[in-house]
Design a protein around this motif. Structure first.
Motif, PDB file in Angstrom:
ATOM      1  N   LYS A 274      16.098  -8.632  11.246  1.00 58.00           N
ATOM      2  CA  LYS A 274      16.616  -8.649   9.871  1.00 58.00           C
ATOM      3  C   LYS A 274      17.744  -9.671   9.730  1.00 58.00           C
TER       4      LYS A 274
ATOM      5  N   TYR B  96      15.112  -4.554  15.578  1.00 60.99           N
ATOM      6  CA  TYR B  96      14.972  -4.633  14.116  1.00 60.99           C
ATOM      7  C   TYR B  96      16.194  -5.340  13.519  1.00 60.99           C
TER       8      TYR B  96
ATOM      9  N   ASP C  46      -2.349  -9.757   6.293  1.00 62.91           N
ATOM     10  CA  ASP C  46      -1.521  -9.419   7.444  1.00 62.91           C
ATOM     11  C   ASP C  46      -0.588 -10.608   7.648  1.00 62.91           C
ATOM     12  N   VAL C  47       0.699 -10.395   7.465  1.00 63.42           N
ATOM     13  CA  VAL C  47       1.633 -11.530   7.484  1.00 63.42           C
ATOM     14  C   VAL C  47       1.792 -12.139   8.875  1.00 63.42           C
TER      15      VAL C  47
ATOM     16  N   THR D 215       8.530   6.067   6.541  1.00 61.76           N
ATOM     17  CA  THR D 215       8.970   5.525   7.822  1.00 61.76           C
ATOM     18  C   THR D 215      10.424   5.885   8.095  1.00 61.76           C
TER      19      THR D 215
ATOM     20  N   LEU E 109      15.690  -7.556   2.880  1.00 59.50           N
ATOM     21  CA  LEU E 109      16.531  -7.536   4.073  1.00 59.50           C
ATOM     22  C   LEU E 109      17.008  -6.108   4.315  1.00 59.50           C
TER      23      LEU E 109
ATOM     24  N   ARG F 108      -2.502  -4.998   4.795  1.00 58.94           N
ATOM     25  CA  ARG F 108      -3.413  -5.325   5.898  1.00 58.94           C
ATOM     26  C   ARG F 108      -4.609  -4.393   5.884  1.00 58.94           C
TER      27      ARG F 108
ATOM     28  N   THR G  69      16.718   4.427   3.032  1.00 57.12           N
ATOM     29  CA  THR G  69      16.021   4.745   1.785  1.00 57.12           C
ATOM     30  C   THR G  69      14.844   5.658   2.106  1.00 57.12           C
TER      31      THR G  69
ATOM     32  N   ASN H 136       8.068  -8.060   1.479  1.00 58.07           N
ATOM     33  CA  ASN H 136       8.508  -6.685   1.731  1.00 58.07           C
ATOM     34  C   ASN H 136       8.017  -6.125   3.061  1.00 58.07           C
TER      35      ASN H 136
ATOM     36  N   ASN I 128       0.804  -1.220   0.000  1.00 55.90           N
ATOM     37  CA  ASN I 128       0.000   0.000   0.000  1.00 55.90           C
ATOM     38  C   ASN I 128       0.836   1.267   0.000  1.00 55.90           C
ATOM     39  N   ARG I 129       2.127   1.145   0.335  1.00 57.87           N
ATOM     40  CA  ARG I 129       2.929   2.372   0.363  1.00 57.87           C
ATOM     41  C   ARG I 129       4.419   2.051   0.240  1.00 57.87           C
ATOM     42  N   ASP I 130       5.163   3.110  -0.020  1.00 60.53           N
ATOM     43  CA  ASP I 130       6.628   3.075   0.015  1.00 60.53           C
ATOM     44  C   ASP I 130       7.212   1.943  -0.838  1.00 60.53           C
ATOM     45  N   LEU I 131       8.203   1.220  -0.333  1.00 62.55           N
ATOM     46  CA  LEU I 131       8.893   0.254  -1.196  1.00 62.55           C
ATOM     47  C   LEU I 131       7.941  -0.791  -1.766  1.00 62.55           C
TER      48      LEU I 131
ATOM     49  N   THR J 242      11.795   6.462   2.432  1.00 66.04           N
ATOM     50  CA  THR J 242      10.379   6.140   2.598  1.00 66.04           C
ATOM     51  C   THR J 242       9.852   6.975   3.773  1.00 66.04           C
TER      52      THR J 242
HETATM   53  N1  LIG Z   1      13.301   2.331   4.179  1.00 63.97           N
HETATM   54  C1  LIG Z   1      14.499   1.889   4.504  1.00 63.97           C
HETATM   55  O1  LIG Z   1      15.418   2.678   4.786  1.00 63.97           O
HETATM   56  C2  LIG Z   1      14.784   0.413   4.505  1.00 63.97           C
HETATM   57  C3  LIG Z   1      16.126   0.010   4.512  1.00 63.97           C
HETATM   58  C4  LIG Z   1      16.409  -1.361   4.503  1.00 63.97           C
HETATM   59  C5  LIG Z   1      15.380  -2.271   4.501  1.00 63.97           C
HETATM   60  N2  LIG Z   1      14.082  -1.832   4.511  1.00 63.97           N
HETATM   61  C6  LIG Z   1      13.021  -2.856   4.493  1.00 63.97           C
HETATM   62  O2  LIG Z   1      12.223  -2.629   3.357  1.00 63.97           O
HETATM   63  C7  LIG Z   1      10.878  -3.059   3.612  1.00 63.97           C
HETATM   64  C8  LIG Z   1       9.925  -1.928   3.324  1.00 63.97           C
HETATM   65  O3  LIG Z   1      10.380  -0.790   4.024  1.00 63.97           O
HETATM   66  P1  LIG Z   1       9.628   0.620   3.943  1.00 63.97           P
HETATM   67  O4  LIG Z   1      10.594   1.638   4.386  1.00 63.97           O
HETATM   68  O5  LIG Z   1       8.916   0.751   2.640  1.00 63.97           O
HETATM   69  O6  LIG Z   1       8.579   0.382   5.125  1.00 63.97           O
HETATM   70  P2  LIG Z   1       7.264   1.208   5.507  1.00 63.97           P
HETATM   71  O7  LIG Z   1       7.236   2.510   4.822  1.00 63.97           O
HETATM   72  O8  LIG Z   1       7.207   1.199   7.004  1.00 63.97           O
HETATM   73  O9  LIG Z   1       6.121   0.256   4.947  1.00 63.97           O
HETATM   74  C9  LIG Z   1       5.978  -1.000   5.519  1.00 63.97           C
HETATM   75  C10 LIG Z   1       4.862  -1.733   4.826  1.00 63.97           C
HETATM   76  O10 LIG Z   1       4.728  -2.996   5.481  1.00 63.97           O
HETATM   77  C11 LIG Z   1       3.376  -3.119   5.883  1.00 63.97           C
HETATM   78  N3  LIG Z   1       3.228  -3.982   7.044  1.00 63.97           N
HETATM   79  C12 LIG Z   1       3.697  -3.825   8.287  1.00 63.97           C
HETATM   80  N4  LIG Z   1       3.322  -4.851   9.065  1.00 63.97           N
HETATM   81  C13 LIG Z   1       2.591  -5.679   8.283  1.00 63.97           C
HETATM   82  C14 LIG Z   1       1.920  -6.904   8.495  1.00 63.97           C
HETATM   83  N5  LIG Z   1       1.897  -7.488   9.708  1.00 63.97           N
HETATM   84  N6  LIG Z   1       1.287  -7.494   7.442  1.00 63.97           N
HETATM   85  C15 LIG Z   1       1.295  -6.925   6.223  1.00 63.97           C
HETATM   86  N7  LIG Z   1       1.880  -5.741   5.968  1.00 63.97           N
HETATM   87  C16 LIG Z   1       2.532  -5.138   6.984  1.00 63.97           C
HETATM   88  C17 LIG Z   1       2.911  -1.700   6.160  1.00 63.97           C
HETATM   89  O11 LIG Z   1       1.492  -1.651   6.185  1.00 63.97           O
HETATM   90  P3  LIG Z   1       0.693  -0.468   6.967  1.00 63.97           P
HETATM   91  O12 LIG Z   1       0.607   0.678   6.010  1.00 63.97           O
HETATM   92  O13 LIG Z   1      -0.625  -1.105   7.275  1.00 63.97           O
HETATM   93  O14 LIG Z   1       1.494  -0.138   8.195  1.00 63.97           O
HETATM   94  C18 LIG Z   1       3.525  -1.005   4.959  1.00 63.97           C
HETATM   95  O15 LIG Z   1       2.763  -1.247   3.804  1.00 63.97           O
HETATM   96  C19 LIG Z   1      10.852  -3.518   5.077  1.00 63.97           C
HETATM   97  O16 LIG Z   1      11.006  -4.898   5.144  1.00 63.97           O
HETATM   98  C20 LIG Z   1      12.064  -2.818   5.666  1.00 63.97           C
HETATM   99  O17 LIG Z   1      12.557  -3.521   6.790  1.00 63.97           O
HETATM  100  C21 LIG Z   1      13.768  -0.525   4.500  1.00 63.97           C
END
Ligand SMILES: NC(=O)c1ccc[n+]([C@@H]2O[C@H](COP(=O)([O-])OP(=O)(O)OC[C@H]3O[C@@H](n4cnc5c(N)ncnc54)[C@H](OP(=O)(O)O)[C@@H]3O)[C@@H](O)[C@H]2O)c1
Length: 247
Positions: free
Chosen positions: A146, A142, A54-55, A179, A128, A38, A175, A77, A14-17, A177
């Motif tokens: 990871k 976290y 919802d995972v 969050t 990851l 979710r 990155t 993701n 639904n958002r971001d990556l 996003t």
């Molecule tokens: N951004 C970074 O800097 C970064 C760097 C390295 C790795 N990552 C990894 O990249 C992935 C995406 O990151 P992001 O920054 O795009 O994260 P984000 O903006 O926080 O988005 C997380 C997504 O995961 C969903 N989510 C959370 N819990 C869930 C659940 N129980 N079931 C289904 N969906 C769920 C959220 O849904 P809701 O909208 O409902 O909350 C949202 O769609 C993550 O695995 C993160 O650990 C991110």
């Protein structure tokens, strides 16, 4: 793994990556993309099939696997970044972090492994982090989650080799996003990161999908990822934003 014509499922789309993954898969000619969330009402992506997922909820995972029996590319993701430490942090938040990244990814793979086998093997991409390899005071739960997800990726790769499933880990650093930007604002206490330090999510997702198409088992998608992996040959270390620039 050819993505043109594939049927993919993305968690947290639904958002971001996650949204970028679903969008770029459609642009690459995927035949179908299940954009799961979710809160499915928040998915706004023309051309995608929207599914609730919802995972951390076994019934929800089972329902998704039953509804999406044509999947041959699974992108794990979904994630949370709750900013908790191990010693003083809230234990429920530590458990939720592991439930999401480790047990959530595991549940998805257990549910979809037979689906992938039935559709020719296919591919799994686990999202990851540099914190799979390094620690970070302020977000150590976290990092544990990871790290466990990395080991899970490597174990599952061996277990699914006979059914021809490509299992790939994607490693990258901070990155841009929503969050991550909120986390950085809080961590920097009002300070700001210099321009260009945070990756553009579009670039990370493009590199990730290129890697899957090339059959890579691990993708170090930026300089942070390369530096974090290289650090494993030395003593255990913490992540330092200044040691690498995004690339
Ligand atoms: N951004 C970074 O800097 C970064 C760097 C390295 C790795 N990552 C990894 O990249 C992935 C995406 O990151 P992001 O920054 O795009 O994260 P984000 O903006 O926080 O988005 C997380 C997504 O995961 C969903 N989510 C959370 N819990 C869930 C659940 N129980 N079931 C289904 N969906 C769920 C959220 O849904 P809701 O909208 O409902 O909350 C949202 O769609 C993550 O695995 C993160 O650990 C991110």
């Amino acid at each position: 793994m050819r993505l043109h014509g594939a049927t993919a499922l993305v968690t947290g789309a639904n958002r971001d990556l996650g949204r970028h993954f679903a969008e770029q898969l459609l642009h690459r000619g995927a035949a179908k993309v299940y954009a799961t969330a979710r809160r499915p009402e928040l998915v706004d992506l023309p051309g995608a099939e929207v599914l609730p997922l919802d995972v951390t909820d076994p019934a929800s995972v089972a329902a998704a696997a039953a509804a999406a029996g044509d999947v041959d590319v699974l992108i794990n993701n979904a994630g949370v970044s709750l900013g908790v430490n191990l010693v003083g942090g809230d234990l429920d938040k530590i458990r939720l972090t592991l439930d999401t990244h480790f047990y959530g990814t595991l549940a998805m793979i257990r549910a979809f492994a037979p689906v992938l086998a039935g559709n020719g093997g296919g591919a799994i991409l686990n999202v990851l982090s540099v914190l799979s390899f390094q620690s970070l005071v302020g977000n150590n739960a976290y990092a544990v989650a990871k790290s466990a997800q990395w080991a899970l990726t490597n174990g599952v790769r061996l277990e699914l080799a006979d059914q021809g499933t490509l299992v790939t880990g994607l490693v990258f650093g901070p990155t841009a996003t929503e969050t991550m930007k909120a986390y950085a604002d809080k961590a920097l206490e009002g300070g700001t990161l210099p321009d260009g330090v945070l990756n553009d999510p579009v670039d990370i997702v493009r590199t990730a999908l290129d890697g899957v198409e090339a059959g890579k088992i691990e993708i170090l998608a930026d300089d942070f990822g390369v530096a974090a992996k290289a650090s494993l040959t030395g003593d255990p270390s913490g992540f330092v934003l200044e040691t690498a620039s995004a690339g």
